[in-house]
Design a protein around this motif. Sequence first.
Motif, PDB file in Angstrom:
ATOM      1  N   ASN A  88       0.803  -1.221   0.000  1.00  0.00           N
ATOM      2  CA  ASN A  88       0.000   0.000   0.000  1.00  0.00           C
ATOM      3  C   ASN A  88       0.837   1.272   0.000  1.00  0.00           C
ATOM      4  N   CYS A  89       2.148   1.119  -0.085  1.00  0.00           N
ATOM      5  CA  CYS A  89       3.031   2.287  -0.127  1.00  0.00           C
ATOM      6  C   CYS A  89       3.821   2.346  -1.427  1.00  0.00           C
ATOM      7  N   ASP A  90       3.441   1.514  -2.393  1.00  0.00           N
ATOM      8  CA  ASP A  90       4.195   1.455  -3.639  1.00  0.00           C
ATOM      9  C   ASP A  90       4.102   2.761  -4.431  1.00  0.00           C
ATOM     10  N   ARG A  91       2.922   3.357  -4.453  1.00  0.00           N
ATOM     11  CA  ARG A  91       2.787   4.623  -5.179  1.00  0.00           C
ATOM     12  C   ARG A  91       3.557   5.735  -4.461  1.00  0.00           C
ATOM     13  N   ASP A  92       3.480   5.762  -3.137  1.00  0.00           N
ATOM     14  CA  ASP A  92       4.240   6.759  -2.378  1.00  0.00           C
ATOM     15  C   ASP A  92       5.733   6.647  -2.676  1.00  0.00           C
ATOM     16  N   MET A  93       6.227   5.408  -2.713  1.00  0.00           N
ATOM     17  CA  MET A  93       7.645   5.199  -2.986  1.00  0.00           C
ATOM     18  C   MET A  93       8.001   5.659  -4.389  1.00  0.00           C
ATOM     19  N   ALA A  94       7.169   5.314  -5.363  1.00  0.00           N
ATOM     20  CA  ALA A  94       7.441   5.709  -6.746  1.00  0.00           C
ATOM     21  C   ALA A  94       7.452   7.228  -6.896  1.00  0.00           C
ATOM     22  N   VAL A  95       6.499   7.903  -6.256  1.00  0.00           N
ATOM     23  CA  VAL A  95       6.433   9.371  -6.330  1.00  0.00           C
ATOM     24  C   VAL A  95       7.674   9.992  -5.698  1.00  0.00           C
ATOM     25  N   ALA A  96       8.113   9.470  -4.558  1.00  0.00           N
ATOM     26  CA  ALA A  96       9.302  10.008  -3.891  1.00  0.00           C
ATOM     27  C   ALA A  96      10.529   9.871  -4.775  1.00  0.00           C
ATOM     28  N   ILE A  97      10.688   8.702  -5.393  1.00  0.00           N
ATOM     29  CA  ILE A  97      11.846   8.480  -6.262  1.00  0.00           C
ATOM     30  C   ILE A  97      11.783   9.395  -7.481  1.00  0.00           C
ATOM     31  N   GLU A  98      10.618   9.486  -8.099  1.00  0.00           N
ATOM     32  CA  GLU A  98      10.457  10.351  -9.267  1.00  0.00           C
ATOM     33  C   GLU A  98      10.749  11.808  -8.913  1.00  0.00           C
ATOM     34  N   GLN A  99      10.239  12.253  -7.776  1.00  0.00           N
ATOM     35  CA  GLN A  99      10.378  13.655  -7.388  1.00  0.00           C
ATOM     36  C   GLN A  99      11.817  14.020  -7.068  1.00  0.00           C
ATOM     37  N   ILE A 100      12.551  13.127  -6.439  1.00  0.00           N
ATOM     38  CA  ILE A 100      13.905  13.454  -5.982  1.00  0.00           C
ATOM     39  C   ILE A 100      14.973  13.000  -6.967  1.00  0.00           C
ATOM     40  N   CYS A 101      14.799  11.821  -7.534  1.00  0.00           N
ATOM     41  CA  CYS A 101      15.838  11.264  -8.407  1.00  0.00           C
ATOM     42  C   CYS A 101      15.556  11.486  -9.890  1.00  0.00           C
ATOM     43  N   GLY A 102      14.302  11.743 -10.235  1.00  0.00           N
ATOM     44  CA  GLY A 102      13.968  11.917 -11.634  1.00  0.00           C
ATOM     45  C   GLY A 102      14.051  10.607 -12.392  1.00  0.00           C
ATOM     46  N   GLY A 103      14.268  10.696 -13.690  1.00  0.00           N
ATOM     47  CA  GLY A 103      14.417   9.498 -14.498  1.00  0.00           C
ATOM     48  C   GLY A 103      13.138   8.708 -14.639  1.00  0.00           C
ATOM     49  N   THR A 104      13.270   7.392 -14.725  1.00  0.00           N
ATOM     50  CA  THR A 104      12.151   6.490 -14.970  1.00  0.00           C
ATOM     51  C   THR A 104      11.963   5.554 -13.793  1.00  0.00           C
ATOM     52  N   VAL A 105      10.737   5.441 -13.311  1.00  0.00           N
ATOM     53  CA  VAL A 105      10.412   4.483 -12.259  1.00  0.00           C
ATOM     54  C   VAL A 105       9.480   3.422 -12.847  1.00  0.00           C
ATOM     55  N   HIS A 106       9.968   2.200 -12.909  1.00  0.00           N
ATOM     56  CA  HIS A 106       9.179   1.084 -13.419  1.00  0.00           C
ATOM     57  C   HIS A 106       8.362   0.488 -12.277  1.00  0.00           C
ATOM     58  N   ARG A 107       7.080   0.280 -12.527  1.00  0.00           N
ATOM     59  CA  ARG A 107       6.216  -0.390 -11.558  1.00  0.00           C
ATOM     60  C   ARG A 107       6.185  -1.873 -11.927  1.00  0.00           C
ATOM     61  N   VAL A 108       6.725  -2.708 -11.065  1.00  0.00           N
ATOM     62  CA  VAL A 108       6.918  -4.128 -11.365  1.00  0.00           C
ATOM     63  C   VAL A 108       6.011  -4.978 -10.483  1.00  0.00           C
ATOM     64  N   TRP A 109       5.264  -5.876 -11.085  1.00  0.00           N
ATOM     65  CA  TRP A 109       4.366  -6.774 -10.361  1.00  0.00           C
ATOM     66  C   TRP A 109       5.159  -7.956  -9.827  1.00  0.00           C
ATOM     67  N   HIS A 110       4.808  -8.420  -8.656  1.00  0.00           N
ATOM     68  CA  HIS A 110       5.562  -9.483  -7.979  1.00  0.00           C
ATOM     69  C   HIS A 110       5.610 -10.773  -8.780  1.00  0.00           C
ATOM     70  N   GLY A 111       4.621 -10.982  -9.622  1.00  0.00           N
ATOM     71  CA  GLY A 111       4.572 -12.206 -10.401  1.00  0.00           C
ATOM     72  C   GLY A 111       5.391 -12.166 -11.670  1.00  0.00           C
TER      73      GLY A 111
END
Length: 231
Positions: free
Chosen positions: A19-42
């Motif tokens: 439930n924190c995956d979107r929060d983590m992705a937003v933080a990385i995008e905001q601070i590090c820039g670049g591309t954040v891939h959302r990867v499913w566990h399967g």
Amino acid sequence: MGGPGNGFAAAVITFPGSNCDRDMAVAIEQICGGTVHRVWHGDASLPEGLDLIALPGGFSYGDYLRSGAMAARSPIMQDVIAAAGRGVPVLGVCNGFQVLTEAGLLPGALVRNAGIRFVCREVALTVGTTQSQFTSGYLRGQRISIPVAHHDGNYFADAATLDQLEAEDRIAFRYAEPVNGSQRDIAGVLNGARNVLGMMPHPERMIEAAQGGTDGARLFESILHGLNVAA
């Protein structure tokens, strides 16, 4: 490498119950820039050329068996383990920390909080080491404030493991005051190669003033700075 438009690439793994995956992705995008891939566990494999892999907080598989135990056996984790072995930075926060211990990437275990209570509040931490790509932007002993939200965050390891973590300067963060019963007030630890960090507090929830502070932002800035230094 790193920074907006400079090729930084990260992957955030989503498990059933994250439930924190979107929060983590937003933080990385905001601070590090670049591309954040959302990867499913399967998924069977991670994207190539990653600079960071993040395992977010939540309650993967409803915390059945043990927190993180089932997620650690998800198909994608074999590739995460392999990437960590190649030196790719891996960050596990809260449930992600639990998954990393269950997968054998970090020592010890996260067990039920002392008092058997869910803890959800801002806590004070002290920085245990600056000798990692995750913590180089802090000062050793610096007191910072980061939120926690967990029921099974009580860090446990045998005395020999705890002594080894101390001797090898692998305790990344400690609680400044008792929070959940963690041995030696441990809030976050590093692996032997120092490229895997697990921590119970949520740095992605403290990256801008609107959230109450920016102490978590420095962790992501440290990751980016480490890549730029290495480039």
